[in-house]
Design a protein around this motif. Structure first.
Motif, short mmCIF file in Angstrom:
data_model
loop_
_atom_site.label_atom_id
_atom_site.label_comp_id
_atom_site.label_asym_id
_atom_site.label_seq_id
_atom_site.Cartn_x
_atom_site.Cartn_y
_atom_site.Cartn_z
N ALA A 1 0.83 -1.21 0.00
CA ALA A 1 0.00 0.00 0.00
C ALA A 1 0.87 1.26 0.00
N TYR A 2 1.96 1.25 0.77
CA TYR A 2 2.85 2.41 0.79
C TYR A 2 3.65 2.52 -0.51
N GLU A 3 4.02 1.41 -1.09
CA GLU A 3 4.70 1.45 -2.39
C GLU A 3 3.82 2.14 -3.43
N LYS A 4 2.53 1.83 -3.38
CA LYS A 4 1.60 2.46 -4.32
C LYS A 4 1.51 3.95 -4.08
N LEU A 5 1.50 4.37 -2.80
CA LEU A 5 1.44 5.79 -2.48
C LEU A 5 2.69 6.53 -2.97
N PHE A 6 3.87 5.94 -2.71
CA PHE A 6 5.12 6.62 -2.99
C PHE A 6 5.50 6.61 -4.48
N THR A 7 4.93 5.69 -5.24
CA THR A 7 5.28 5.63 -6.66
C THR A 7 4.16 6.14 -7.56
N GLY A 8 2.98 6.33 -6.99
CA GLY A 8 1.83 6.67 -7.84
C GLY A 8 1.54 8.15 -7.97
N ASP A 9 2.33 9.00 -7.30
CA ASP A 9 2.03 10.43 -7.31
C ASP A 9 3.29 11.26 -7.53
N LEU A 10 4.25 10.70 -8.29
CA LEU A 10 5.55 11.35 -8.43
C LEU A 10 5.47 12.70 -9.13
N HIS A 11 4.56 12.83 -10.08
CA HIS A 11 4.47 14.10 -10.82
C HIS A 11 4.07 15.24 -9.88
N ARG A 12 3.05 14.99 -9.06
CA ARG A 12 2.60 16.04 -8.13
C ARG A 12 3.66 16.32 -7.07
N GLU A 13 4.35 15.26 -6.63
CA GLU A 13 5.40 15.46 -5.62
C GLU A 13 6.59 16.23 -6.20
N ALA A 14 6.91 15.95 -7.46
CA ALA A 14 8.01 16.69 -8.10
C ALA A 14 7.65 18.17 -8.24
#
Length: 364
Positions: free
Chosen positions: A239-252
């Motif tokens: 579940a955390y892997e999905k969180l940390f890899t699924g929103d990279l554009h917004r985080e960048a």
């Protein structure tokens, strides 16, 4: 667990002290700014590893001196132990039973204490960081491995944020490395989540009943762990892997990590409404006391013995009923309490009294 003896030299306004404590209730009595809180601060350092006032070691040294020394003797599971800490001209030395401990993680977890300090009202009325800090300190005293987990998470988060910040400013960043950090962060976050969730579940066994008794049955206090990933998720790491890899554009675009256990919170309610937003100061103070007393019950449940309770100026704003509740059935608990007036306690208990004046401590 009982604190037997506390010694320190050149700590804040304390030139030298050598205090022996009794089981049950101990009172440090004296006017303000005499050294009562300084003693509790120094004692609690052995449980938390640093000053609860957020002060660096160099600022704890008595004026004109080059360092300080502190030591405690305590009994745990029928065995007497000692811990000592020396700070001298920037160098630190920690000892357990006279043997030097190189790692802070090896030093902590031996002496356990619950602290109530007036500023802990921020636990209820402050922001999420205050409640995360409460969780981190409480969990680490029951599970010492938690400290290294959280330290690892902090380092990974800092490195990941640095790469996201580079992306935000148009600088090159290796996406594969960023992804690797995301997976490592997810693995650590899952372990922290598990520890916190389990701990809050244990708190929920004790805190509502404690608060109900404190309030004379007038208030129902509840708490829950607020997190992006539900506690009953079958695979927390995934579940955390999905969180940390699924929103990279917004985080960048933001230049920071927008998800994770560094954003968790505790939801606290009294009679079904937010204690933070709508609780009176009296209700908030009772809520903090309930959490702190609950922290002690959970520690006893996990370790087999109560921690030492350190209460700084806790009675000045409590009514007689709440004072009586805390002092009325001490049982196996040891309480070390500061107060300006003995009368705040002697109506409810027969404490071992230590008078504090100008950094000097004497038995009454």
């Amino acid at each position: 667990m009982h604190l037997l003896r506390f010694q320190c030299a050149d700590y804040r306004n304390i030139e030298h002290c050598d205090i022996r404590f009794s089981p049950g209730v101990n009172l440090l009595a004296g006017e303000n700014a005499q050294g009562k809180t300084n003693a509790l601060e120094c004692i609690y350092t052995f449980a938390r590893g640093k000053s609860f006032r957020g002060t660096s070691d160099e600022n704890l040294v008595r004026f004109g001196q080059k360092g300080f020394y502190s030591e405690i003797a305590f009994s745990s599971c029928g065995r007497e132990q000692t811990l000592s800490y020396r700070y001298w001209q920037g160098e630190r030395q920690r000892c357990c039973n006279r043997a030097v401990e190189k790692k802070l993680s090896s030093f902590l977890g031996r002496f356990r204490a619950v602290l109530f300090y007036p500023e802990h009202l921020n636990l209820v009325k402050g922001g999420p960081a205050e409640r995360r800090s409460f969780l981190n300190v409480a969990v680490s005293q029951c599970y010492p491995v938690y400290l290294s987990l959280y330290a690892t998470y902090g380092k990974l988060l800092e490195q990941r944020n640095r790469m996201l910040c580079d992306l935000q400013h148009g600088l090159p960043a290796d996406r594969e490395v960023l992804e690797a950090f995301s997976y490592r962060l997810a693995h650590t976050a899952a372990q922290i989540h598990g520890c916190r969730s389990s701990y809050v579940g244990q708190l929920c066994r004790f805190v509502p009943d404690i608060h109900r008794d404190l309030s004379g049955g007038r208030e129902e206090f509840s708490l829950s762990y607020r997190n992006e990933v539900p506690a009953d998720t079958p695979d927390l790491t995934a579940a955390y892997e999905k969180l940390f890899t699924g929103d990279l554009h917004r985080e960048a675009c933001a230049g920071m990590t927008l998800h994770g256990v560094h954003r968790d919170d505790l939801e606290l309610t009294i009679n079904g409404i937010s204690a933070r937003s709508y609780g009176s100061q009296g209700q908030q103070r009772s809520a903090v006391l309930s959490l702190k007393l609950g922290e002690g019950e959970v520690a006893r449940d996990i370790t087999g013995e109560y921690p030492v309770f350190l209460f700084d100026d806790v009675f000045s704003e409590l009514d007689e009923k709440r004072r009586s509740y805390i002092l009325g059935d001490v049982g196996e608990r040891q309480l070390i309490i500061t107060a300006c007036r003995r009368e705040e306690m002697t109506a409810h208990a027969d404490p071992h009294v230590i008078v504090v004046q100008d950094g000097r401590f004497s038995e009454s």
